[in-house]
Design an enzyme around this catalytic site. Structure first.
Site, PDB file in Angstrom:
ATOM      1  N   GLN A  98       4.632  -2.272   6.786  1.00 28.12           N
ATOM      2  CA  GLN A  98       3.276  -2.775   6.556  1.00 28.12           C
ATOM      3  C   GLN A  98       3.299  -3.776   5.403  1.00 28.12           C
ATOM      4  O   GLN A  98       3.385  -3.400   4.244  1.00 28.12           O
ATOM      5  CB  GLN A  98       2.313  -1.638   6.244  1.00 28.12           C
ATOM      6  CG  GLN A  98       0.863  -2.086   6.160  1.00 28.12           C
ATOM      7  CD  GLN A  98      -0.073  -0.980   5.747  1.00 28.12           C
ATOM      8  OE1 GLN A  98      -0.156  -0.650   4.572  1.00 28.12           O
ATOM      9  NE2 GLN A  98      -0.788  -0.409   6.700  1.00 28.12           N
ATOM     10  N   HIS A 157      -1.529  -5.776   6.834  1.00 33.26           N
ATOM     11  CA  HIS A 157      -2.616  -4.888   6.416  1.00 33.26           C
ATOM     12  C   HIS A 157      -3.855  -5.728   6.128  1.00 33.26           C
ATOM     13  O   HIS A 157      -4.010  -6.304   5.044  1.00 33.26           O
ATOM     14  CB  HIS A 157      -2.196  -4.116   5.176  1.00 33.26           C
ATOM     15  CG  HIS A 157      -3.039  -2.910   4.903  1.00 33.26           C
ATOM     16  ND1 HIS A 157      -4.228  -2.656   5.560  1.00 33.26           N
ATOM     17  CD2 HIS A 157      -2.863  -1.860   4.048  1.00 33.26           C
ATOM     18  CE1 HIS A 157      -4.747  -1.530   5.118  1.00 33.26           C
ATOM     19  NE2 HIS A 157      -3.935  -1.023   4.195  1.00 33.26           N
ATOM     20  N   HIS A 170      -9.304  -1.971   5.045  1.00 34.90           N
ATOM     21  CA  HIS A 170      -9.448  -1.098   3.875  1.00 34.90           C
ATOM     22  C   HIS A 170      -9.655  -1.839   2.555  1.00 34.90           C
ATOM     23  O   HIS A 170      -9.334  -1.327   1.493  1.00 34.90           O
ATOM     24  CB  HIS A 170      -8.223  -0.178   3.748  1.00 34.90           C
ATOM     25  CG  HIS A 170      -8.076   0.763   4.898  1.00 34.90           C
ATOM     26  ND1 HIS A 170      -6.988   1.597   5.036  1.00 34.90           N
ATOM     27  CD2 HIS A 170      -8.861   0.987   5.992  1.00 34.90           C
ATOM     28  CE1 HIS A 170      -7.107   2.304   6.150  1.00 34.90           C
ATOM     29  NE2 HIS A 170      -8.239   1.947   6.741  1.00 34.90           N
ATOM     30  N   TYR A 211      -8.321  -4.587   1.264  1.00 37.61           N
ATOM     31  CA  TYR A 211      -7.266  -5.354   0.607  1.00 37.61           C
ATOM     32  C   TYR A 211      -7.450  -6.839   0.900  1.00 37.61           C
ATOM     33  O   TYR A 211      -8.450  -7.256   1.458  1.00 37.61           O
ATOM     34  CB  TYR A 211      -5.903  -4.800   1.006  1.00 37.61           C
ATOM     35  CG  TYR A 211      -5.766  -3.347   0.599  1.00 37.61           C
ATOM     36  CD1 TYR A 211      -5.803  -2.998  -0.748  1.00 37.61           C
ATOM     37  CD2 TYR A 211      -5.672  -2.325   1.540  1.00 37.61           C
ATOM     38  CE1 TYR A 211      -5.722  -1.663  -1.142  1.00 37.61           C
ATOM     39  CE2 TYR A 211      -5.593  -0.994   1.165  1.00 37.61           C
ATOM     40  CZ  TYR A 211      -5.618  -0.665  -0.180  1.00 37.61           C
ATOM     41  OH  TYR A 211      -5.565   0.644  -0.576  1.00 37.61           O
TER      42      TYR A 211
END
Length: 445
Positions: A105, A173, A176, A178
């Protein structure tokens, strides 16, 4: 073990250039196992291998920073330099021993840095915006276009290193809260240039990064993207902007499919932790002791700590945190939205968010909601969950309670299950289980 080939959970999942032996993926979870400089350790190898031994088809690594200023916590293994390749090559070797795949990831925190390393203590985080996040008060500034191009280059270099190390694929990613989320979300991105405004502009950074990675590693290397099905950016504070809708996420997923992304990994939430992700409880008694590690991270850190520390103030925070949760289930929290996305794309789709019950996992796969599930906390509680399901049982004898004590301990303590009830009140047994990742030791007698 049940070898019934009709069990959808244990049928292989075929991607364009990758085959995974079953439909159970370990989602991104990791403690602070590694060295401060981002080099990996023996404990990390033990950590990854225990899930491979437990029977998952593939492991998605923890948040692997592509640059030191993009890490969420110190002591996470990185992929920011070629000298990290040998460690990841060894991780691949250990995981492959158990017929399990390893997907890296690739990540960048942006403003969302839970514990700033020494590299960040005199710097604000890079982001799409100058506005701090509303939960911790993490300070940031809007990236210049040159900085955006530089970070794209970091992702490209990380992808190249992952392939050289033998990783079976990579995941960007973009969920969430980020860095990619900070650009994608209409609740966060307030830019006025070509990286802000419309969904097409907000998606530009991610799309450009996907294209650049494809140019570097080729079209025959597995590339998946983890995104939010919805943001619910106002789930904690109702006066915030709501952020992206499911309809916008569907459009984004269709654009990613056109860019030859091999898989879409669907989650939810515009920050982490989010009231909906990870689903379950917020143990304020634990936060009283562990949130102190984050006081220096953001300007709201001490304010939050005060709410957690004083029992009389906890009900107010609990009300804010829980007010939207009643509309969603704990297990399969984003499954309904994931199904809407799955119906509009042709690539395989994974869904994460509290899966552990075999009946539910089979249901979402057979109903076409997703092609596989990614699991985090229930595997911390029971790393052998795949073997348990393969034996025909629908749940472990001591299932994960979704109490989230593992999550709140992670910034300060070794990651593991901290639900004392699962150890029948035996504190020493709980600590022995948490510390088991350090065994076998790196230098046995």
């Amino acid at each position: 073990m049940n070898n019934d080939n009709t069990d959808r959970i244990f049928q292989p999942l075929l991607f364009r250039h990758l085959t995974v032996k079953n439909r159970l993926f370990r989602s991104s979870i990791s403690g602070r196992w590694d060295n401060y400089d981002g080099s990996g350790t023996h404990a990390r190898l033990n950590w990854e291998e225990k899930f491979a031994r437990g029977g998952v088809g593939a492991i998605i690594t923890s948040f692997v920073p592509v640059h030191v200023r993009g890490r969420i916590l110190p002591n996470y293994a990185m992929i920011d330099h070629d000298d990290k390749i040998p460690f990841w090559r060894e991780a691949v070797k250990r995981v492959h021993t158990h017929d399990c795949k390893l997907i890296m990831q690739l990540s960048h925190s942006g403003r969302q840095r839970d514990v700033p390393g020494i590299e960040n203590q005199m710097n604000v985080g890079l982001s799409s915006t100058d506005k701090m996040d509303t939960f911790h008060g993490l300070l940031c500034r809007a990236m210049t276009q040159k900085e955006i191009a530089d970070v794209t280059g970091y992702f490209v270099a990380g992808a190249r290193r992952a392939r050289e190390a033998g990783l079976d694929g990579i995941e960007l990613h973009a969920s969430h809260g980020y860095l990619f989320t900070q650009f994608l979300s209409s609740g966060i991105n307030d830019r006025k240039d070509e990286y802000g405004g419309s969904l097409e502009n907000r998606a530009r950074f991610l799309i450009e990064t996907v294209r650049a990675i494809r140019k570097e590693v080729g079209d025959d290397y597995h590339l998946q993207v983890k995104i939010n099905a919805f943001d619910e950016n106002n789930a904690l504070y109702p006066w915030e902007k709501k952020g992206n809708s499911v309809e916008e996420s569907i459009q984004l997923c269709q654009w990613l499919e056109k860019e030859n992304v091999d898989c879409l990994h669907i989650s939810a939430g515009s920050l982490f932790p989010h009231p909906l992700v990870p689903p379950g409880g917020f143990p304020l008694d634990v936060a009283k002791w562990t949130y102190g590690a984050m006081i220096s991270s953001g300007v709201r850190g001490y304010f939050n700590y005060t709410f957690f520390h004083y029992r009389c103030l906890r009900p107010l925070f609990a009300w804010l945190w829980n007010r939207t949760k009643k509309r969603y289930p704990i297990e399969g929290v984003s499954s309904e939205a994931c199904g809407l996305i799955k119906a509009k794309v042709n690539v395989p789709v994974l869904n994460t968010g509290g899966y552990q019950n075999g009946v539910l996992i089979r249901k979402v796969i057979e109903a076409g909601i997703c092609d596989g599930v990614a699991i985090a906390r229930p595997l911390i509680a029971n790393p052998d969950l795949p073997h348990i399901l393969a034996e025909g049982r629908d749940e472990p004898d001591k299932p994960c309670s979704f109490c989230n004590r593992c999550l709140l301990n992670a910034p300060a303590n070794p990651l593991g299950c901290y639900d004392l009830r699962r150890f029948d009140g035996d504190y020493d047994a709980m600590i022995a289980d948490i510390m088991s990742v350090f065994h076998p030791p790196a230098f046995p007698e």
